[in-house]
Design a protein around this motif. Structure first.
Motif, PDB file in Angstrom:
ATOM      1  N   ALA A  57       0.844  -1.192   0.000  1.00  7.80           N
ATOM      2  CA  ALA A  57       0.000   0.000   0.000  1.00  7.80           C
ATOM      3  C   ALA A  57       0.878   1.238   0.000  1.00  7.80           C
ATOM      4  O   ALA A  57       2.006   1.225   0.511  1.00  7.80           O
ATOM      5  CB  ALA A  57      -0.920   0.019   1.220  1.00  7.80           C
ATOM      6  N   THR A  58       0.345   2.295  -0.578  1.00  4.52           N
ATOM      7  CA  THR A  58       1.046   3.579  -0.566  1.00  4.52           C
ATOM      8  C   THR A  58       0.017   4.694  -0.503  1.00  4.52           C
ATOM      9  O   THR A  58      -1.084   4.575  -1.056  1.00  4.52           O
ATOM     10  CB  THR A  58       1.954   3.741  -1.800  1.00  4.52           C
ATOM     11  N   THR A  59       0.360   5.765   0.181  1.00  5.12           N
ATOM     12  CA  THR A  59      -0.549   6.897   0.370  1.00  5.12           C
ATOM     13  C   THR A  59       0.145   8.180  -0.057  1.00  5.12           C
ATOM     14  O   THR A  59       1.288   8.437   0.342  1.00  5.12           O
ATOM     15  CB  THR A  59      -0.972   7.015   1.843  1.00  5.12           C
ATOM     16  N   GLY A  60      -0.530   8.982  -0.864  1.00  7.33           N
ATOM     17  CA  GLY A  60       0.051  10.236  -1.327  1.00  7.33           C
ATOM     18  C   GLY A  60      -0.971  11.349  -1.364  1.00  7.33           C
ATOM     19  O   GLY A  60      -2.187  11.098  -1.419  1.00  7.33           O
ATOM     20  N   LEU A  61      -0.483  12.579  -1.323  1.00  5.59           N
ATOM     21  CA  LEU A  61      -1.374  13.743  -1.407  1.00  5.59           C
ATOM     22  C   LEU A  61      -0.760  14.795  -2.311  1.00  5.59           C
ATOM     23  O   LEU A  61       0.450  14.796  -2.567  1.00  5.59           O
ATOM     24  CB  LEU A  61      -1.657  14.308  -0.020  1.00  5.59           C
ATOM     25  N   PHE A  62      -1.599  15.685  -2.806  1.00  9.66           N
ATOM     26  CA  PHE A  62      -1.136  16.734  -3.703  1.00  9.66           C
ATOM     27  C   PHE A  62      -0.625  17.939  -2.922  1.00  9.66           C
ATOM     28  O   PHE A  62      -1.162  18.289  -1.868  1.00  9.66           O
ATOM     29  CB  PHE A  62      -2.260  17.163  -4.652  1.00  9.66           C
ATOM     30  N   CYS A  63       0.412  18.562  -3.463  1.00  9.14           N
ATOM     31  CA  CYS A  63       1.002  19.750  -2.857  1.00  9.14           C
ATOM     32  C   CYS A  63       0.590  20.992  -3.649  1.00  9.14           C
ATOM     33  O   CYS A  63       0.136  20.883  -4.798  1.00  9.14           O
ATOM     34  CB  CYS A  63       2.526  19.630  -2.858  1.00  9.14           C
ATOM     35  N   PRO A  64       0.744  22.192  -3.063  1.00  9.07           N
ATOM     36  CA  PRO A  64       0.341  23.418  -3.750  1.00  9.07           C
ATOM     37  C   PRO A  64       1.020  23.637  -5.095  1.00  9.07           C
ATOM     38  O   PRO A  64       0.458  24.280  -5.986  1.00  9.07           O
ATOM     39  CB  PRO A  64       0.750  24.513  -2.750  1.00  9.07           C
ATOM     40  N   ASP A  65       2.245  23.087  -5.276  1.00  4.49           N
ATOM     41  CA  ASP A  65       2.947  23.278  -6.545  1.00  4.49           C
ATOM     42  C   ASP A  65       2.549  22.259  -7.606  1.00  4.49           C
ATOM     43  O   ASP A  65       3.096  22.230  -8.700  1.00  4.49           O
ATOM     44  CB  ASP A  65       4.466  23.225  -6.333  1.00  4.49           C
ATOM     45  N   GLY A  66       1.550  21.404  -7.296  1.00  2.00           N
ATOM     46  CA  GLY A  66       1.083  20.436  -8.276  1.00  2.00           C
ATOM     47  C   GLY A  66       1.821  19.109  -8.251  1.00  2.00           C
ATOM     48  O   GLY A  66       1.487  18.200  -9.010  1.00  2.00           O
ATOM     49  N   SER A  67       2.811  18.988  -7.387  1.00  2.00           N
ATOM     50  CA  SER A  67       3.521  17.720  -7.254  1.00  2.00           C
ATOM     51  C   SER A  67       2.769  16.828  -6.273  1.00  2.00           C
ATOM     52  O   SER A  67       1.808  17.252  -5.630  1.00  2.00           O
ATOM     53  CB  SER A  67       4.947  17.957  -6.750  1.00  2.00           C
ATOM     54  N   VAL A  68       3.193  15.583  -6.161  1.00  2.00           N
ATOM     55  CA  VAL A  68       2.606  14.650  -5.204  1.00  2.00           C
ATOM     56  C   VAL A  68       3.626  14.337  -4.127  1.00  2.00           C
ATOM     57  O   VAL A  68       4.807  14.113  -4.416  1.00  2.00           O
ATOM     58  CB  VAL A  68       2.153  13.352  -5.896  1.00  2.00           C
ATOM     59  N   TYR A  69       3.184  14.345  -2.879  1.00  2.00           N
ATOM     60  CA  TYR A  69       4.036  13.928  -1.766  1.00  2.00           C
ATOM     61  C   TYR A  69       3.591  12.533  -1.354  1.00  2.00           C
ATOM     62  O   TYR A  69       2.453  12.337  -0.918  1.00  2.00           O
ATOM     63  CB  TYR A  69       3.922  14.884  -0.589  1.00  2.00           C
ATOM     64  N   SER A  70       4.469  11.560  -1.513  1.00  2.00           N
ATOM     65  CA  SER A  70       4.169  10.189  -1.132  1.00  2.00           C
ATOM     66  C   SER A  70       4.513  10.030   0.342  1.00  2.00           C
ATOM     67  O   SER A  70       5.672  10.015   0.727  1.00  2.00           O
ATOM     68  CB  SER A  70       4.978   9.212  -1.990  1.00  2.00           C
ATOM     69  N   MET A  71       3.485   9.924   1.179  1.00  2.00           N
ATOM     70  CA  MET A  71       3.670   9.939   2.627  1.00  2.00           C
ATOM     71  C   MET A  71       4.261   8.643   3.166  1.00  2.00           C
ATOM     72  O   MET A  71       5.038   8.644   4.128  1.00  2.00           O
ATOM     73  CB  MET A  71       2.326  10.197   3.312  1.00  2.00           C
ATOM     74  N   ILE A  72       3.870   7.532   2.555  1.00  2.00           N
ATOM     75  CA  ILE A  72       4.267   6.232   3.093  1.00  2.00           C
ATOM     76  C   ILE A  72       4.072   5.174   2.015  1.00  2.00           C
ATOM     77  O   ILE A  72       3.213   5.305   1.143  1.00  2.00           O
ATOM     78  CB  ILE A  72       3.408   5.888   4.341  1.00  2.00           C
ATOM     79  N   ALA A  73       4.904   4.143   2.071  1.00  2.00           N
ATOM     80  CA  ALA A  73       4.755   3.012   1.155  1.00  2.00           C
ATOM     81  C   ALA A  73       5.334   1.776   1.823  1.00  2.00           C
ATOM     82  O   ALA A  73       6.359   1.844   2.509  1.00  2.00           O
ATOM     83  CB  ALA A  73       5.458   3.279  -0.169  1.00  2.00           C
ATOM     84  N   ALA A  74       4.672   0.651   1.631  1.00  2.00           N
ATOM     85  CA  ALA A  74       5.155  -0.623   2.155  1.00  2.00           C
ATOM     86  C   ALA A  74       4.661  -1.717   1.227  1.00  2.00           C
ATOM     87  O   ALA A  74       3.539  -1.640   0.707  1.00  2.00           O
ATOM     88  CB  ALA A  74       4.642  -0.868   3.572  1.00  2.00           C
ATOM     89  N   ALA A  75       5.486  -2.721   0.990  1.00  2.00           N
ATOM     90  CA  ALA A  75       5.079  -3.775   0.073  1.00  2.00           C
ATOM     91  C   ALA A  75       5.897  -5.032   0.279  1.00  2.00           C
ATOM     92  O   ALA A  75       7.044  -4.979   0.730  1.00  2.00           O
ATOM     93  CB  ALA A  75       5.233  -3.305  -1.377  1.00  2.00           C
ATOM     94  N   ARG A  76       5.299  -6.142  -0.075  1.00  2.00           N
ATOM     95  CA  ARG A  76       5.992  -7.417  -0.066  1.00  2.00           C
ATOM     96  C   ARG A  76       7.050  -7.410  -1.162  1.00  2.00           C
ATOM     97  O   ARG A  76       6.948  -6.662  -2.145  1.00  2.00           O
ATOM     98  CB  ARG A  76       4.984  -8.545  -0.319  1.00  2.00           C
ATOM     99  N   THR A  77       8.084  -8.214  -1.010  1.00  2.00           N
ATOM    100  CA  THR A  77       9.153  -8.292  -1.995  1.00  2.00           C
ATOM    101  C   THR A  77       8.590  -8.527  -3.394  1.00  2.00           C
ATOM    102  O   THR A  77       7.750  -9.407  -3.599  1.00  2.00           O
ATOM    103  CB  THR A  77      10.127  -9.433  -1.640  1.00  2.00           C
ATOM    104  N   GLY A  78       9.032  -7.704  -4.343  1.00  2.00           N
ATOM    105  CA  GLY A  78       8.584  -7.820  -5.719  1.00  2.00           C
ATOM    106  C   GLY A  78       7.370  -6.993  -6.055  1.00  2.00           C
ATOM    107  O   GLY A  78       7.001  -6.883  -7.237  1.00  2.00           O
ATOM    108  N   VAL A  79       6.749  -6.397  -5.051  1.00  2.00           N
ATOM    109  CA  VAL A  79       5.523  -5.621  -5.271  1.00  2.00           C
ATOM    110  C   VAL A  79       5.798  -4.122  -5.305  1.00  2.00           C
ATOM    111  O   VAL A  79       5.031  -3.345  -5.880  1.00  2.00           O
ATOM    112  CB  VAL A  79       4.473  -5.942  -4.179  1.00  2.00           C
TER     113      VAL A  79
END
Length: 254
Positions: A57-79
């Motif tokens: 799973a991964t969670t992200g949000l949009f920033c004022p400059d139009g970029s995305v900030y990826s807050m967190i990510a975790a995954a099984r090997t290969g994912v």
């Protein structure tokens, strides 16, 4: 393998529990309430599923400059890689041109994934980014973090080079920590810092301070980190040179 944006209450609660399990804590890493707020603000939590099993799973949000900030990510090997591509697809479809996130500079496998597999570039070093952390993975360590920027509009080929030049400092294990040829800087980190922490918190602290010294000084001089070798060596280049190399690669790809 399927990837989907998760917006229902049970699904988001499941992801919150998954994050806590990965970080080996009974406390929230990101609570269900926080994940709902991110969704309500236009961000997204994307889950990776193998059948009915949540494997990333991964969670992200949009920033004022139009970029995305990826807050967190975790995954099984290969994912991790296809999950990151799924997040990129979501971001690009909504108009984002770049994505940022942070990671522990001592975790060499994450550095290699970010810089070599994805082609991102480290642009910032922050000392004790989160302050004290109490999860099972980071407890007792300072939370220094590197910020990476991933260009979503093209691709950057990350090369691998052998560290060369003068040894400028030694690591806690008695081997070279940093080298320079006058233009580039190489800095080594432990192969497995998680294991180092388990065996000796003091040794892990020494590594943290040693690597911090190299990076903070290099970034003050205008360097960015662009690659990570299989042996655990970061390569840092001056910002102008790195930018010129990226522009040349984009031009060649047209």
């Amino acid at each position: 393998m399927r990837f989907q944006v998760i917006s229902d209450v049970p699904g988001i609660a499941r992801v919150a529990g998954y994050y806590a399990e990965v970080w080996e804590t009974t406390e929230d890493v990101l609570s269900t309430e926080t994940l709902h707020c991110v969704r309500h603000a236009g961000g997204a939590t994307i889950g990776a599923f193998d059948g009915d099993e949540l494997v990333g799973a991964t969670t992200g949000l949009f920033c004022p400059d139009g970029s995305v900030y990826s807050m967190i990510a975790a995954a099984r090997t290969g994912v991790g890689y296809p999950l990151k591509l799924a997040q990129k697809k979501w971001a690009v479809e909504l108009g984002a041109r770049s994505m940022r996130w942070t990671y522990d500079p001592l975790v060499s496998r994450n550095a290699r994934f970010n810089l070599v597999k994805l082609g991102a570039v480290v642009t910032e070093y922050t000392v004790d980014f989160y302050g004290p952390m109490r999860d099972g993975v980071n407890d007792g360590d300072e939370s220094d973090r590197l910020t990476v920027r991933w260009d979503l509009t093209g691709s950057r080929e990350a090369h691998e080079s052998v560290p060369s030049g003068e040894i400028t400092s030694m690591a806690p294990d008695g081997e070279p920590l940093a080298r320079t040829d006058g233009e580039r800087i190489w800095c080594r980190v432990p192969r497995d810092v998680v294991q180092v922490r388990k065996e000796s918190a003091e040794l892990a602290k020494q590594w943290r301070q040693a690597v911090r010294g190299v990076f903070v000084d290099a970034f003050e001089q205008g360097y960015v980190a662009t690659s990570m070798s299989r042996e655990g060596w970061y390569e840092l280049e001056r910002k102008k040179e790195a930018a010129q190399k990226e522009a040349a690669q984009k031009e060649a790809a047209r």
